[in-house]
Design a protein around this motif. Structure first.
Motif, PDB file in Angstrom:
ATOM      1  N   VAL A 139      -3.021  -7.916  -2.667  1.00  0.00           N
ATOM      2  CA  VAL A 139      -3.156  -7.374  -1.319  1.00  0.00           C
ATOM      3  C   VAL A 139      -4.308  -6.376  -1.365  1.00  0.00           C
ATOM      4  O   VAL A 139      -4.298  -5.452  -2.181  1.00  0.00           O
ATOM      5  N   PHE A 140      -5.311  -6.546  -0.504  1.00  0.00           N
ATOM      6  CA  PHE A 140      -6.486  -5.691  -0.558  1.00  0.00           C
ATOM      7  C   PHE A 140      -6.125  -4.228  -0.284  1.00  0.00           C
ATOM      8  O   PHE A 140      -5.116  -3.921   0.345  1.00  0.00           O
ATOM      9  N   MET A 141      -6.967  -3.328  -0.763  1.00  0.00           N
ATOM     10  CA  MET A 141      -6.737  -1.896  -0.586  1.00  0.00           C
ATOM     11  C   MET A 141      -6.833  -1.549   0.901  1.00  0.00           C
ATOM     12  O   MET A 141      -7.841  -1.814   1.551  1.00  0.00           O
ATOM     13  N   HIS A 142      -5.770  -0.931   1.429  1.00  0.00           N
ATOM     14  CA  HIS A 142      -5.714  -0.616   2.850  1.00  0.00           C
ATOM     15  C   HIS A 142      -4.704   0.491   3.098  1.00  0.00           C
ATOM     16  O   HIS A 142      -3.962   0.892   2.198  1.00  0.00           O
ATOM     17  N   TYR A 143      -4.674   0.990   4.325  1.00  0.00           N
ATOM     18  CA  TYR A 143      -3.572   1.844   4.752  1.00  0.00           C
ATOM     19  C   TYR A 143      -3.023   1.263   6.042  1.00  0.00           C
ATOM     20  O   TYR A 143      -3.681   0.466   6.726  1.00  0.00           O
ATOM     21  N   ASP A 144      -1.793   1.604   6.390  1.00  0.00           N
ATOM     22  CA  ASP A 144      -1.127   0.952   7.508  1.00  0.00           C
ATOM     23  C   ASP A 144      -1.582   1.514   8.853  1.00  0.00           C
ATOM     24  O   ASP A 144      -1.833   2.720   8.986  1.00  0.00           O
ATOM     25  N   ILE A 145      -1.627   0.646   9.834  1.00  0.00           N
ATOM     26  CA  ILE A 145      -2.179   0.988  11.137  1.00  0.00           C
ATOM     27  C   ILE A 145      -1.443   2.133  11.814  1.00  0.00           C
ATOM     28  O   ILE A 145      -2.020   2.924  12.540  1.00  0.00           O
ATOM     29  N   ASP A 146      -0.121   2.262  11.547  1.00  0.00           N
ATOM     30  CA  ASP A 146       0.669   3.302  12.215  1.00  0.00           C
ATOM     31  C   ASP A 146       0.824   4.568  11.385  1.00  0.00           C
ATOM     32  O   ASP A 146       1.510   5.502  11.802  1.00  0.00           O
ATOM     33  N   LEU A 147       0.196   4.612  10.198  1.00  0.00           N
ATOM     34  CA  LEU A 147       0.251   5.772   9.312  1.00  0.00           C
ATOM     35  C   LEU A 147       1.689   6.241   9.078  1.00  0.00           C
ATOM     36  O   LEU A 147       1.974   7.433   8.984  1.00  0.00           O
ATOM     37  N   ALA A 148       2.599   5.297   8.968  1.00  0.00           N
ATOM     38  CA  ALA A 148       4.020   5.624   8.820  1.00  0.00           C
ATOM     39  C   ALA A 148       4.347   6.102   7.418  1.00  0.00           C
ATOM     40  O   ALA A 148       3.612   5.862   6.458  1.00  0.00           O
ATOM     41  N   TRP A 221      -3.305   5.061   1.136  1.00  0.00           N
ATOM     42  CA  TRP A 221      -3.916   3.795   0.776  1.00  0.00           C
ATOM     43  C   TRP A 221      -3.035   3.097  -0.254  1.00  0.00           C
ATOM     44  O   TRP A 221      -2.456   3.750  -1.136  1.00  0.00           O
ATOM     45  N   HIS A 222      -2.951   1.770  -0.203  1.00  0.00           N
ATOM     46  CA  HIS A 222      -2.199   1.046  -1.227  1.00  0.00           C
ATOM     47  C   HIS A 222      -2.779  -0.345  -1.445  1.00  0.00           C
ATOM     48  O   HIS A 222      -3.260  -0.991  -0.516  1.00  0.00           O
ATOM     49  N   GLN A 223      -2.739  -0.757  -2.699  1.00  0.00           N
ATOM     50  CA  GLN A 223      -3.190  -2.084  -3.117  1.00  0.00           C
ATOM     51  C   GLN A 223      -2.133  -2.648  -4.050  1.00  0.00           C
ATOM     52  O   GLN A 223      -1.699  -1.986  -4.996  1.00  0.00           O
ATOM     53  N   MET A 224      -1.678  -3.875  -3.778  1.00  0.00           N
ATOM     54  CA  MET A 224      -0.590  -4.473  -4.537  1.00  0.00           C
ATOM     55  C   MET A 224      -1.072  -5.719  -5.263  1.00  0.00           C
ATOM     56  O   MET A 224      -1.835  -6.510  -4.702  1.00  0.00           O
ATOM     57  N   THR A 225      -0.597  -5.906  -6.497  1.00  0.00           N
ATOM     58  CA  THR A 225      -0.847  -7.128  -7.253  1.00  0.00           C
ATOM     59  C   THR A 225       0.488  -7.660  -7.747  1.00  0.00           C
ATOM     60  O   THR A 225       1.227  -6.945  -8.444  1.00  0.00           O
ATOM     61  N   TYR A 226       0.825  -8.891  -7.389  1.00  0.00           N
ATOM     62  CA  TYR A 226       2.077  -9.503  -7.847  1.00  0.00           C
ATOM     63  C   TYR A 226       1.899  -9.967  -9.289  1.00  0.00           C
ATOM     64  O   TYR A 226       1.080 -10.841  -9.568  1.00  0.00           O
ATOM     65  N   LEU A 227       2.652  -9.384 -10.197  1.00  0.00           N
ATOM     66  CA  LEU A 227       2.584  -9.773 -11.609  1.00  0.00           C
ATOM     67  C   LEU A 227       3.434 -11.001 -11.877  1.00  0.00           C
ATOM     68  O   LEU A 227       3.235 -11.708 -12.865  1.00  0.00           O
ATOM     69  N   THR A 228       4.403 -11.244 -11.005  1.00  0.00           N
ATOM     70  CA  THR A 228       5.214 -12.464 -11.004  1.00  0.00           C
ATOM     71  C   THR A 228       5.414 -12.854  -9.538  1.00  0.00           C
ATOM     72  O   THR A 228       5.205 -12.035  -8.643  1.00  0.00           O
ATOM     73  N   PRO A 229       5.833 -14.085  -9.257  1.00  0.00           N
ATOM     74  CA  PRO A 229       6.216 -14.385  -7.874  1.00  0.00           C
ATOM     75  C   PRO A 229       7.356 -13.466  -7.448  1.00  0.00           C
ATOM     76  O   PRO A 229       8.271 -13.178  -8.232  1.00  0.00           O
ATOM     77  N   GLY A 230       7.291 -12.974  -6.226  1.00  0.00           N
ATOM     78  CA  GLY A 230       8.333 -12.078  -5.754  1.00  0.00           C
ATOM     79  C   GLY A 230       8.127 -11.698  -4.310  1.00  0.00           C
ATOM     80  O   GLY A 230       7.238 -12.219  -3.634  1.00  0.00           O
ATOM     81  N   PHE A 231       8.966 -10.769  -3.845  1.00  0.00           N
ATOM     82  CA  PHE A 231       8.841 -10.318  -2.463  1.00  0.00           C
ATOM     83  C   PHE A 231       9.363  -8.897  -2.337  1.00  0.00           C
ATOM     84  O   PHE A 231      10.105  -8.392  -3.184  1.00  0.00           O
ATOM     85  N   SER A 232       8.945  -8.249  -1.266  1.00  0.00           N
ATOM     86  CA  SER A 232       9.304  -6.854  -1.012  1.00  0.00           C
ATOM     87  C   SER A 232       9.681  -6.687   0.452  1.00  0.00           C
ATOM     88  O   SER A 232       9.329  -7.504   1.298  1.00  0.00           O
ATOM     89  N   MET A 233      10.378  -5.594   0.730  1.00  0.00           N
ATOM     90  CA  MET A 233      10.710  -5.239   2.108  1.00  0.00           C
ATOM     91  C   MET A 233      10.315  -3.792   2.350  1.00  0.00           C
ATOM     92  O   MET A 233      10.575  -2.926   1.510  1.00  0.00           O
ATOM     93  N   SER A 234       9.687  -3.537   3.487  1.00  0.00           N
ATOM     94  CA  SER A 234       9.323  -2.173   3.873  1.00  0.00           C
ATOM     95  C   SER A 234      10.074  -1.771   5.133  1.00  0.00           C
ATOM     96  O   SER A 234      10.196  -2.564   6.070  1.00  0.00           O
ATOM     97  N   ILE A 235      10.568  -0.533   5.124  1.00  0.00           N
ATOM     98  CA  ILE A 235      11.048   0.086   6.349  1.00  0.00           C
ATOM     99  C   ILE A 235      10.218   1.333   6.552  1.00  0.00           C
ATOM    100  O   ILE A 235       9.648   1.885   5.624  1.00  0.00           O
ATOM    101  N   ARG A 236      10.119   1.780   7.795  1.00  0.00           N
ATOM    102  CA  ARG A 236       9.140   2.816   8.088  1.00  0.00           C
ATOM    103  C   ARG A 236       9.670   3.830   9.084  1.00  0.00           C
ATOM    104  O   ARG A 236      10.574   3.567   9.866  1.00  0.00           O
TER     105      ARG A 236
END
Length: 294
Positions: A139-148, A221-236
């Motif tokens: 996931v490219f380096m970015h920050y979230d649109i709502d700055l949550a 800012w955050h950048q993610m790299t999946y080291l294995t197949p997987g998934f995540s959930m975010s709440i804000r």
């Protein structure tokens, strides 16, 4: 060259009072290792289970191609049935990711598998978003649109997370009228001859494993790299700083619409202009010439 990255502090569990005082108030990230262990999701959520309950859903997919005028802000690159996508994740590397997908709305039974943590602030309960990725997808380096303020839970495998606080924006080659850094940067192995300002950036790093939780403060800012197949959930939760709330409103109601209009009217000239400005402004602000080899 390696970036200046400090390991994110880890705790097994944490009280609401300690979280608010030592992390939220100071706007520092933290990994909470056992926050989800009493959830049904901790024991149930893996790729096989998601395939079982949501395999027939048509899901939006994104890959790692550079942003272009071909797509609007956050527009998916393609669609696929969840069962086909999970089979792809399990059989071979793929750059396709699911990004900002409200699967819990599509499959309400999943809502019974987790609970909102009592850590001191209110969450937007209609917006638990899921993210999926294959081995080595980024996931490219970015920050979230709502700055949550974001609470990020990971399941099924392991992913690497690189974070930078908002104070480091001046070093990250931020693209104007966007929420990303220049996509030519490899944050795993940055070329500091090409991107000299990165030498000054100070951030954080951690690897999240199944069931672990990452707190990302507002505007990080955050950048993610999946080291294995997987998934995540975010709440804000809404940003608590007034200035960040104002910026979030601007991003949602003005910036993204302006950018979409410019992509449509000026096409790739607009995208090239923004990328060039990201380099020029960052190098000038930090005292580097565009081709400085320092």
């Amino acid at each position: 060259m390696e970036l200046n990255l400090e390991p994110i502090k880890r705790v097994k569990t944490i009280s609401k009072e300690k979280f608010l005082k030592e992390y939220f108030a100071l706007q520092k990230p933290v990994v909470i290792e056992r926050l989800t262990q009493d959830w049904p999701a901790y024991h149930k959520w893996n790729l096989n289970y998601i395939n079982e309950v949501a395999g027939e859903k048509k899901v939006p997919l994104y890959d790692d191609r550079p942003l272009s005028s071909e797509f609007k802000f956050n527009e998916p690159h393609t669609y696929m049935k969840m069962s086909e996508y999970i089979n792809l994740l399990k059989t071979k590397p793929t750059n396709y990711r699911i990004f900002l997908y409200n699967l819990l709305k599509e499959v309400p039974k999943l809502q019974k598998d987790f609970k909102y943590p009592d850590i001191g602030f209110k969450f937007l309960k209609k917006m638990p978003m899921l993210f999926f990725g294959g081995i080595n997808s980024k996931v490219f380096m970015h920050y979230d649109i709502d700055l949550a303020n974001i609470i990020h839970f990971h399941f099924n495998g392991e992913k690497q997370c690189i974070l930078f606080p908002p104070s480091q924006t001046k070093y990250l080659y931020k693209v104007p009228h966007a929420l990303i850094s220049h996509q030519g940067i490899d944050f795993q192995n940055p070329d500091v001859k090409k991107w000299p300002a990165l030498k000054n950036a100070q951030g954080y790093i951690t690897n999240l494993k199944h069931g672990e939780t990452l707190y990302m403060p507002e505007g990080y800012w955050h950048q993610m790299t999946y080291l294995t197949p997987g998934f995540s959930m975010s709440i804000r939760s809404y940003p608590k700083k007034t200035l960040n709330f104002i910026k979030a409103v601007y991003n949602v109601f003005i910036m993204r619409h302006f950018d979409n209009v410019m992509r449509k009217t000026r096409g790739e000239k607009w995208m090239n202009y923004k990328n060039e400005k990201a380099i020029l402004r960052t190098n000038k602000r930090n005292g580097y010439l565009i081709n400085d080899d320092q």
